[in-house]
Write a protein that holds these residues in place. Structure first.
Motif, PDB file in Angstrom:
ATOM      1  N   UNK A   1      47.536  64.909  30.710  1.00  0.00           N
ATOM      2  CA  UNK A   1      47.312  65.607  29.449  1.00  0.00           C
ATOM      3  C   UNK A   1      46.239  64.999  28.718  1.00  0.00           C
ATOM      4  N   UNK A   2      45.015  65.660  28.832  1.00  0.00           N
ATOM      5  CA  UNK A   2      43.879  65.151  27.964  1.00  0.00           C
ATOM      6  C   UNK A   2      43.219  65.994  27.051  1.00  0.00           C
TER       7      UNK A   2
ATOM      8  N   UNK B   1      53.441  61.076  22.763  1.00  0.00           N
ATOM      9  CA  UNK B   1      53.883  59.890  22.620  1.00  0.00           C
ATOM     10  C   UNK B   1      53.753  59.290  23.926  1.00  0.00           C
ATOM     11  N   UNK B   2      53.027  57.981  24.184  1.00  0.00           N
ATOM     12  CA  UNK B   2      52.982  57.481  25.448  1.00  0.00           C
ATOM     13  C   UNK B   2      52.354  56.273  25.221  1.00  0.00           C
TER      14      UNK B   2
ATOM     15  N   UNK C   1      52.634  52.646  31.376  1.00  0.00           N
ATOM     16  CA  UNK C   1      51.369  52.939  30.606  1.00  0.00           C
ATOM     17  C   UNK C   1      51.162  54.440  30.511  1.00  0.00           C
ATOM     18  N   UNK C   2      50.865  55.060  29.599  1.00  0.00           N
ATOM     19  CA  UNK C   2      50.213  56.405  29.467  1.00  0.00           C
ATOM     20  C   UNK C   2      51.184  57.538  30.061  1.00  0.00           C
ATOM     21  N   UNK C   3      52.626  57.111  30.319  1.00  0.00           N
ATOM     22  CA  UNK C   3      53.385  58.092  30.754  1.00  0.00           C
ATOM     23  C   UNK C   3      54.185  58.684  29.633  1.00  0.00           C
TER      24      UNK C   3
ATOM     25  N   UNK D   1      51.417  62.442  32.116  1.00  0.00           N
ATOM     26  CA  UNK D   1      50.733  61.225  31.370  1.00  0.00           C
ATOM     27  C   UNK D   1      49.868  61.930  30.467  1.00  0.00           C
ATOM     28  N   UNK D   2      49.392  61.244  29.537  1.00  0.00           N
ATOM     29  CA  UNK D   2      48.783  61.380  28.387  1.00  0.00           C
ATOM     30  C   UNK D   2      47.800  60.758  28.133  1.00  0.00           C
TER      31      UNK D   2
END
Length: 487
Positions: free
Chosen positions: A247-248, A432-433, A440-442, A449-450
């Motif tokens: 997710x970006x 929240x990640x 990381x980033x999960x 992921x974000x």
């Protein structure tokens, strides 16, 4: 360094600008890249400082002294390789990054810092001119599929890194063209859309698929200021089709100003102006918001506000005033106190130089209108003490205003999109990640992921690229059990 005494002998090489009267007639970029000779002089100023604080000042950790030295020696191709080793899109950062690396430059302690940003742009522009920027197609495919939601700098950086690792990557964009705020939020006079298009051609050649006009969620999900989506894909469908999702989508909810008269015709979010203008420049419909002959007030003193100033002046506004809640910063920072961190100081952009009155420590009390149409802004001056503002009694005043643009930043991602995935949010409403530990980033949702502004909140393009690259590494590790992607 190539010239150890260069910083003692050579003054900072400043960018040249097209004259104001000329550049106000168009929306093209008006800052040419440095010539080879000027770039060499700029690189010659880089000190043999021992500890290059500029590397840490740069969120993508560009290896700045190395490419400065290579430019001094006119080894442009190697300089390009060094630059690309940490930064996927230096043509973007070399144009619109505020250059925190320069604030951290050791020479900047008591002199003008090295013009790192102009060197970076010169390197990548020469790379494109000479055909050195080529697709890097993975020789081995992993068979894994990754979805990237959002095509801004974080999403594009993650997509490119994962494609080069051999994964099949699809990028989903809710609008008609790829690029996120690179495409829609930054005026062409700062970043021409053709610069984005040539990089996208490389990404497509590397195997990345782009699906535009496609929103992830459901039809009733609000999608920020603009949404061209004609196709809806649910998170469940993504989960079934892909092995991982990033997710970006950015932080798209603009900060509002809920005062009396907010509903009046003529009060707009900044991106309502900027997005429509970029679409017009690209050949779309005429911008329904036009400042010709009007009194414009821009509320917010940052880059987005400055972009509204530049766009309004190109429309032919009768007057442009930019307001800032905070007190006016000093002309020069206290370098021994703040270096190598980003300083608070008076910054005058090229748009300000084109014509704008700027007022500080003022608060908007109300928008005043007649028959539902904006006519003026009611303001009050503020006294700041211990970091807190207090309205000054008797200091109320009005400004004529036919258009107001709210450019006060963005608060968080569109919450309902995160809710559709079931992603847990932090206290600020971001995905929240963590960036620490083994995950990381999960997010809390399996395979999701974000990265970028959707995770960290409103930030800089360099932070978005960094997060996209790092998230790609974590996804590669998640899918393959190992990774060779750089962090």
């Amino acid at each position: 360094m190539g010239k150890p005494t260069g910083f003692l002998e050579i003054e900072r090489v400043k960018d040249s600008y097209e004259p104001v009267a000329q550049r106000l007639t168009h929306y093209r970029e008006f800052v040419p890249a440095l010539s080879d000779d000027k770039a060499k002089l700029q690189g010659a100023r880089c000190m043999d400082c021992g500890i290059p604080f500029c590397n840490n000042g740069c969120p993508v950790n560009n290896v700045i002294p190395d490419f400065n030295d290579l430019v001094y020696h006119q080894d442009w191709k190697t300089a390009l390789d060094v630059l690309h080793s940490t930064n996927n899109f230096p043509e973007f950062t070399g144009r619109v990054c505020p250059a925190p690396c320069e604030a951290a430059c050791t020479l900047g302690i008591n002199d003008d810092p090295v013009g790192i940003k102009s060197i970076e742009r010169s390197i990548i522009d020469k790379g494109w001119e000479n055909g050195w920027v080529l697709p890097q197609i993975a020789t081995v495919k992993t068979g894994k599929k990754v979805a990237v939601v959002g095509s801004g700098p974080a999403g594009l950086a993650a997509a490119q890194q994962l494609a080069r690792a051999g994964h099949a990557v699809t990028v989903f964009e809710k609008n008609a063209a790829v690029g996120g705020l690179l495409r829609y939020g930054i005026p062409d006079f700062k970043l021409e859309q053709s610069v984005i298009d040539r990089r996208l051609a490389q990404l497509k050649a590397e195997g990345i698929l782009f699906k535009t006009n496609t929103i992830i969620g459901s039809k009733d999900i609000p999608a920020g200021i603009v949404c061209d989506a004609q196709t809806v894909i649910t998170p469940a469908e993504l989960d079934a089709q892909f092995d991982a999702v990033i997710l970006a989508g950015g932080a798209e909810v603009p900060r509002d100003l809920p005062v009396a008269g907010r509903e009046l015709k003529g009060v707009h979010y900044a991106l309502e102006l900027l997005i429509a203008q970029n679409k017009q420049v690209a050949g779309g419909a005429a911008n329904p918001i036009h400042a010709a002959g009007k009194h414009v007030v821009v509320i917010g003193g940052g880059d987005t506000g400055s972009d509204c100033v530049g766009t309004s002046n190109r429309h032919g506004a009768a007057s442009v005033t930019q307001l800032e809640l905070m007190p006016q910063p000093p002309e020069q920072e206290n370098k021994p106190l703040v270096w190598p961190y980003w300083p608070v100081k008076m910054r005058t952009s090229s748009s300000h130089e084109e014509g704008a009155d700027r007022d500080f420590a003022v608060q908007t009390q109300a928008f005043i209108g007649e028959n539902g149409v904006l006519k003026a802004v009611q303001l009050v001056r503020l006294a700041w003490q211990d970091g807190k503002p207090t309205p000054i009694a008797g200091s109320e005043f009005e400004l004529p205003a036919d258009l107001v643009f709210l450019a006060m930043g963005f608060t968080h991602p569109v919450a309902s999109i995160l809710d559709a995935f079931g992603v847990e949010k932090d206290a600020r409403g971001n995905a929240k990640a963590s960036t620490e530990g083994n995950a990381c980033y999960q997010t809390n949702v399996a395979k999701v992921f974000a990265a970028g502004d959707m995770r960290r909140g409103q930030s800089l393009i360099v932070w978005a690229i960094r997060e996209g690259r790092q998230a790609a590494r974590e996804v590669d590790q998640f899918l393959m059990g190992k990774t060779v992607l750089p962090r």
